[in-house]
Design a protein around this motif. Structure first.
Motif, PDB file in Angstrom:
ATOM      1  N   LEU A 187       0.900  -1.417   0.020  1.00 51.73           N
ATOM      2  CA  LEU A 187      -0.028  -0.042  -0.105  1.00 51.73           C
ATOM      3  C   LEU A 187       0.992   1.210   0.100  1.00 51.73           C
ATOM      4  CD1 LEU A 187      -2.832   1.250   0.108  1.00 51.73           C
ATOM      5  CD2 LEU A 187      -2.849   0.985   2.663  1.00 51.73           C
ATOM      6  N   LEU A 188       2.084   1.323   0.782  1.00 54.51           N
ATOM      7  CA  LEU A 188       2.740   2.568   1.005  1.00 54.51           C
ATOM      8  C   LEU A 188       3.377   2.639  -0.443  1.00 54.51           C
ATOM      9  CD1 LEU A 188       4.128   1.976   4.445  1.00 54.51           C
ATOM     10  CD2 LEU A 188       2.413   3.586   3.871  1.00 54.51           C
ATOM     11  N   ALA A 189       4.045   1.510  -1.107  1.00 54.10           N
ATOM     12  CA  ALA A 189       4.690   1.765  -2.322  1.00 54.10           C
ATOM     13  C   ALA A 189       3.658   2.323  -3.299  1.00 54.10           C
ATOM     14  CB  ALA A 189       5.052   0.295  -2.869  1.00 54.10           C
ATOM     15  N   GLU A 190       2.236   1.763  -3.400  1.00 55.53           N
ATOM     16  CA  GLU A 190       1.307   2.490  -4.438  1.00 55.53           C
ATOM     17  C   GLU A 190       1.178   3.854  -4.151  1.00 55.53           C
ATOM     18  OE1 GLU A 190      -1.420   1.615  -7.582  1.00 55.53           O
ATOM     19  OE2 GLU A 190       0.598   0.967  -6.910  1.00 55.53           O
ATOM     20  N   LEU A 191       0.984   4.256  -2.861  1.00 57.13           N
ATOM     21  CA  LEU A 191       1.000   5.564  -2.443  1.00 57.13           C
ATOM     22  C   LEU A 191       2.173   6.380  -2.913  1.00 57.13           C
ATOM     23  CD1 LEU A 191      -0.735   5.434   1.131  1.00 57.13           C
ATOM     24  CD2 LEU A 191      -1.810   5.736  -1.115  1.00 57.13           C
ATOM     25  N   GLU A 192       3.235   5.957  -3.171  1.00 65.40           N
ATOM     26  CA  GLU A 192       4.331   6.579  -3.581  1.00 65.40           C
ATOM     27  C   GLU A 192       4.666   6.494  -4.987  1.00 65.40           C
ATOM     28  OE1 GLU A 192       7.720   4.731  -1.330  1.00 65.40           O
ATOM     29  OE2 GLU A 192       7.095   5.539   0.560  1.00 65.40           O
ATOM     30  N   GLY A 193       3.420   6.020  -5.434  1.00 69.79           N
ATOM     31  CA  GLY A 193       3.656   5.986  -7.218  1.00 69.79           C
ATOM     32  C   GLY A 193       4.181   4.635  -7.647  1.00 69.79           C
ATOM     33  N   ALA A 194       3.991   3.378  -7.112  1.00 68.62           N
ATOM     34  CA  ALA A 194       4.590   2.252  -7.696  1.00 68.62           C
ATOM     35  C   ALA A 194       3.804   1.857  -9.006  1.00 68.62           C
ATOM     36  CB  ALA A 194       4.600   1.159  -6.486  1.00 68.62           C
ATOM     37  N   GLN A 195       2.407   1.920  -9.165  1.00 62.17           N
ATOM     38  CA  GLN A 195       1.692   1.501 -10.053  1.00 62.17           C
ATOM     39  C   GLN A 195       1.604  -0.041 -10.191  1.00 62.17           C
ATOM     40  OE1 GLN A 195       3.045   3.614 -13.651  1.00 62.17           O
ATOM     41  NE2 GLN A 195       1.486   5.085 -13.212  1.00 62.17           N
ATOM     42  N   ALA A 196       1.260  -0.600  -9.189  1.00 58.37           N
ATOM     43  CA  ALA A 196       1.481  -2.125  -8.762  1.00 58.37           C
ATOM     44  C   ALA A 196       0.415  -2.904  -9.819  1.00 58.37           C
ATOM     45  CB  ALA A 196       0.970  -2.436  -7.646  1.00 58.37           C
ATOM     46  N   ARG A 197       1.068  -4.015 -10.162  1.00 57.21           N
ATOM     47  CA  ARG A 197       0.575  -4.790 -11.346  1.00 57.21           C
ATOM     48  C   ARG A 197       0.400  -6.245 -10.740  1.00 57.21           C
ATOM     49  NH1 ARG A 197       0.213  -4.931 -17.060  1.00 57.21           N
ATOM     50  NH2 ARG A 197       0.094  -7.048 -18.054  1.00 57.21           N
ATOM     51  N   LEU A 198      -0.911  -6.799 -10.865  1.00 57.17           N
ATOM     52  CA  LEU A 198      -0.827  -7.989 -10.215  1.00 57.17           C
ATOM     53  C   LEU A 198      -1.188  -9.165 -11.395  1.00 57.17           C
ATOM     54  CD1 LEU A 198      -2.782  -9.205  -7.171  1.00 57.17           C
ATOM     55  CD2 LEU A 198      -3.448 -10.380  -9.527  1.00 57.17           C
ATOM     56  N   ALA A 199      -0.618 -10.223 -11.451  1.00 54.39           N
ATOM     57  CA  ALA A 199      -0.853 -11.264 -12.344  1.00 54.39           C
ATOM     58  C   ALA A 199      -0.983 -12.624 -11.410  1.00 54.39           C
ATOM     59  CB  ALA A 199       0.290 -11.747 -13.332  1.00 54.39           C
ATOM     60  N   TRP A 200      -1.907 -13.502 -11.960  1.00 56.84           N
ATOM     61  CA  TRP A 200      -2.194 -14.695 -11.316  1.00 56.84           C
ATOM     62  C   TRP A 200      -2.449 -15.877 -12.060  1.00 56.84           C
ATOM     63  CZ3 TRP A 200      -7.397 -16.867 -10.234  1.00 56.84           C
ATOM     64  CH2 TRP A 200      -8.333 -16.174 -11.134  1.00 56.84           C
ATOM     65  N   GLN A 201      -2.187 -17.028 -11.605  1.00 54.23           N
ATOM     66  CA  GLN A 201      -2.527 -18.309 -12.643  1.00 54.23           C
ATOM     67  C   GLN A 201      -3.207 -19.239 -11.394  1.00 54.23           C
ATOM     68  OE1 GLN A 201       0.011 -19.204 -15.363  1.00 54.23           O
ATOM     69  NE2 GLN A 201      -0.275 -21.499 -15.445  1.00 54.23           N
ATOM     70  N   LYS A 202      -4.440 -19.629 -11.935  1.00 56.67           N
ATOM     71  CA  LYS A 202      -4.974 -20.690 -11.419  1.00 56.67           C
ATOM     72  C   LYS A 202      -4.570 -22.142 -11.649  1.00 56.67           C
ATOM     73  CE  LYS A 202      -8.414 -20.279  -9.133  1.00 56.67           C
ATOM     74  NZ  LYS A 202      -8.897 -20.205  -7.739  1.00 56.67           N
ATOM     75  N   ILE A 203      -4.512 -22.959 -10.635  1.00 57.20           N
ATOM     76  CA  ILE A 203      -3.569 -24.266 -10.760  1.00 57.20           C
ATOM     77  C   ILE A 203      -4.847 -25.389 -10.553  1.00 57.20           C
ATOM     78  CG2 ILE A 203      -1.788 -25.699  -9.932  1.00 57.20           C
ATOM     79  CD1 ILE A 203      -0.709 -23.123  -8.598  1.00 57.20           C
ATOM     80  N   GLN A 269       5.202 -13.799 -15.928  1.00 53.39           N
ATOM     81  CA  GLN A 269       6.215 -14.827 -15.998  1.00 53.39           C
ATOM     82  C   GLN A 269       6.381 -15.543 -14.810  1.00 53.39           C
ATOM     83  OE1 GLN A 269       9.609 -12.944 -17.786  1.00 53.39           O
ATOM     84  NE2 GLN A 269       8.559 -12.046 -19.446  1.00 53.39           N
ATOM     85  N   ARG A 270       6.406 -14.803 -13.649  1.00 48.37           N
ATOM     86  CA  ARG A 270       6.693 -15.242 -12.338  1.00 48.37           C
ATOM     87  C   ARG A 270       5.470 -15.994 -11.839  1.00 48.37           C
ATOM     88  NH1 ARG A 270      10.928 -15.114 -14.046  1.00 48.37           N
ATOM     89  NH2 ARG A 270      12.758 -13.883 -13.419  1.00 48.37           N
ATOM     90  N   ALA A 271       4.226 -15.495 -12.266  1.00 46.47           N
ATOM     91  CA  ALA A 271       3.158 -16.250 -11.656  1.00 46.47           C
ATOM     92  C   ALA A 271       2.961 -17.680 -12.449  1.00 46.47           C
ATOM     93  CB  ALA A 271       1.856 -15.374 -11.816  1.00 46.47           C
ATOM     94  N   ALA A 272       3.563 -17.690 -13.706  1.00 43.55           N
ATOM     95  CA  ALA A 272       3.387 -19.035 -14.637  1.00 43.55           C
ATOM     96  C   ALA A 272       4.488 -19.820 -14.036  1.00 43.55           C
ATOM     97  CB  ALA A 272       3.504 -18.499 -16.066  1.00 43.55           C
ATOM     98  N   GLU A 273       5.657 -19.363 -13.568  1.00 44.09           N
ATOM     99  CA  GLU A 273       6.816 -20.124 -13.067  1.00 44.09           C
ATOM    100  C   GLU A 273       6.281 -21.007 -11.808  1.00 44.09           C
ATOM    101  OE1 GLU A 273      11.259 -19.870 -11.330  1.00 44.09           O
ATOM    102  OE2 GLU A 273      10.201 -18.107 -12.227  1.00 44.09           O
TER     103      GLU A 273
END
Length: 389
Positions: A187-203, A269-273
């Motif tokens: 949350l703090l990173a986002e408030l500082e402008g991180a522009q977070a991106r989430l990727a996920w993969q169902k297994i 890439q990392r979520a797929a890994e």
């Protein structure tokens, strides 16, 4: 993402804190009602910060926020021990209470942190946490971060509501505080402008917890890789949700989740890994289950050794820590049918199906509710004195 992207905050951020914790078991009979929350955890204002006695994710989140100089605004907290799904009408009451607690600070806070479990199911909503995150983001219009249990049933609605999500890394669960710390850092990173991106993969895996020990292979290997990934440039967080298996809901299964700072493709890439690593270990995480008769036969072949303590039988499908009722009598029936050479103890929740009299050498300790026997250890001791009860 629902709600509004954070503009970079100057000065000390103001962060509202809320909590709603419950793990459902849709196979458990009955319904969980409002009094389960009112009699367990039901706090507001400053009491929210003390509800977990410093051992929950709220404690970790608040510590990091204060370390960063943020102003923490506690709102509401509610929680109950694992059990049957919520009766109709209970979730709307809990949701409205949480939203009302936040609404009074609308326009006054820069971000929201909420502690959730991730496996809450109600008669009137299959995806409670997904619905709740959507409504918080839409109501408040600021970034929302959430922490989850490792057994979260992760959903597309959760991912769409906010990218600022972190889950436990341990089973047995010992990192509740540090998970809250991770969520607050997101949350703090986002408030500082991180522009977070989430990727996920169902297994496509549904497994019982006995094979999910993060201290042992094969899961330890996946968690070690998560530890490496989160130290890579641009990676903010990563989680492996092994889901609550005792749910009958759509799209149930494990999920790999990775959050990065606006780097296109890296999160995917990392979520797929991580998902592939988990899938490659699918046969190893299957916990071997045997009939009680076979377990007793194996125990009977073990030479008595008082220094080693009792032989322990665990009925994983009747685990009250996963929402079961704790009234299964299969272990008790097996012990009564066996030719025991020592003494045995069984902990059950009394119901009409229990025998009215039990011949020695089996001692039965009954608990008025499964909550008084939280680990449901059904044990056979081959030597020693009778149990004190």
């Amino acid at each position: 993402m629902a709600g509004r992207r954070a503009a970079q905050v100057s000065g000390a951020p103001r962060i509202a804190v809320a909590s709603l914790m419950f793990e459902a078991n849709t196979f458990a009979p009955g319904r969980t009602r409002m009094d389960a929350f009112e009699s367990t955890t039901f706090a507001s204002g400053a009491d929210v910060l003390e509800a977990g006695q410093g051992l929950d994710s709220v404690a970790g989140a608040v510590a990091i926020a204060r370390e960063a100089g943020a102003q923490v605004i506690p709102t509401t907290s509610a929680g109950a021990l694992s059990g049957p799904i919520l009766a109709a009408g209970v979730y709307p009451r809990l949701r409205d209470r949480l939203l009302d607690g936040l609404a009074s600070h609308r326009g006054e806070v820069d971000g929201i942190y909420v502690q959730l479990h991730g496996a809450m199911v109600a008669d009137d909503e299959d995806d409670v946490e997904g619905d709740l995150l959507e409504q918080i983001a839409a109501l408040m219009g600021v970034p929302v971060a959430a922490s989850f249990d490792l057994h979260c049933h992760f959903t597309a609605r959760m991912a769409a509501a906010t990218p600022l999500l972190a889950g436990y890394h341990t089973l047995p669960h010992v990192d509740m505080v540090s998970t809250g710390e991770r969520a607050m850092r997101l949350l703090l990173a986002e408030l500082e402008g991180a522009q977070a991106r989430l990727a996920w993969q169902k297994i496509p895996m549904i497994t019982s917890a006995e094979g999910q020990d993060t201290n042992q292979p094969p899961i330890r290997e996946v968690m070690d890789r998560i530890g490496e990934i989160v130290n890579e440039p641009h990676v903010l967080d990563a989680s492996l949700f092994m889901t609550q298996p005792w749910l009958d809901v759509p799209d149930l299964g494990w999920s790999a989740v990775v959050v990065t700072a606006g780097e296109g493709g890296l999160a995917e890439q990392r979520a797929a890994e991580l998902a592939q690593m988990a899938w490659d270990r699918r046969t190893q995480v299957r916990a071997p289950k045997v009939p009680i008769s076979e377990a007793l036969q194996r125990a009977g072949c073990t030479a008595p050794d008082p220094t080693q303590g009792p032989v322990v039988f665990g009925d994983g499908a009747d685990s009250v820590s996963a929402g079961a009722t704790g009234d299964g009598v299969e272990v008790l029936a097996g012990l009564l049918a066996a030719s025991l050479t020592g003494r045995a103890q069984v902990i059950v929740t009394p119901t009409a199906k229990h025998p009215k009299s039990v011949p020695r050498p089996v001692w039965v300790r009954t608990s008025p509710s499964p909550l008084e026997a939280p680990w449901l250890l059904n044990s056979t001791a081959r030597s020693g004195s009778p149990a004190p009860w």
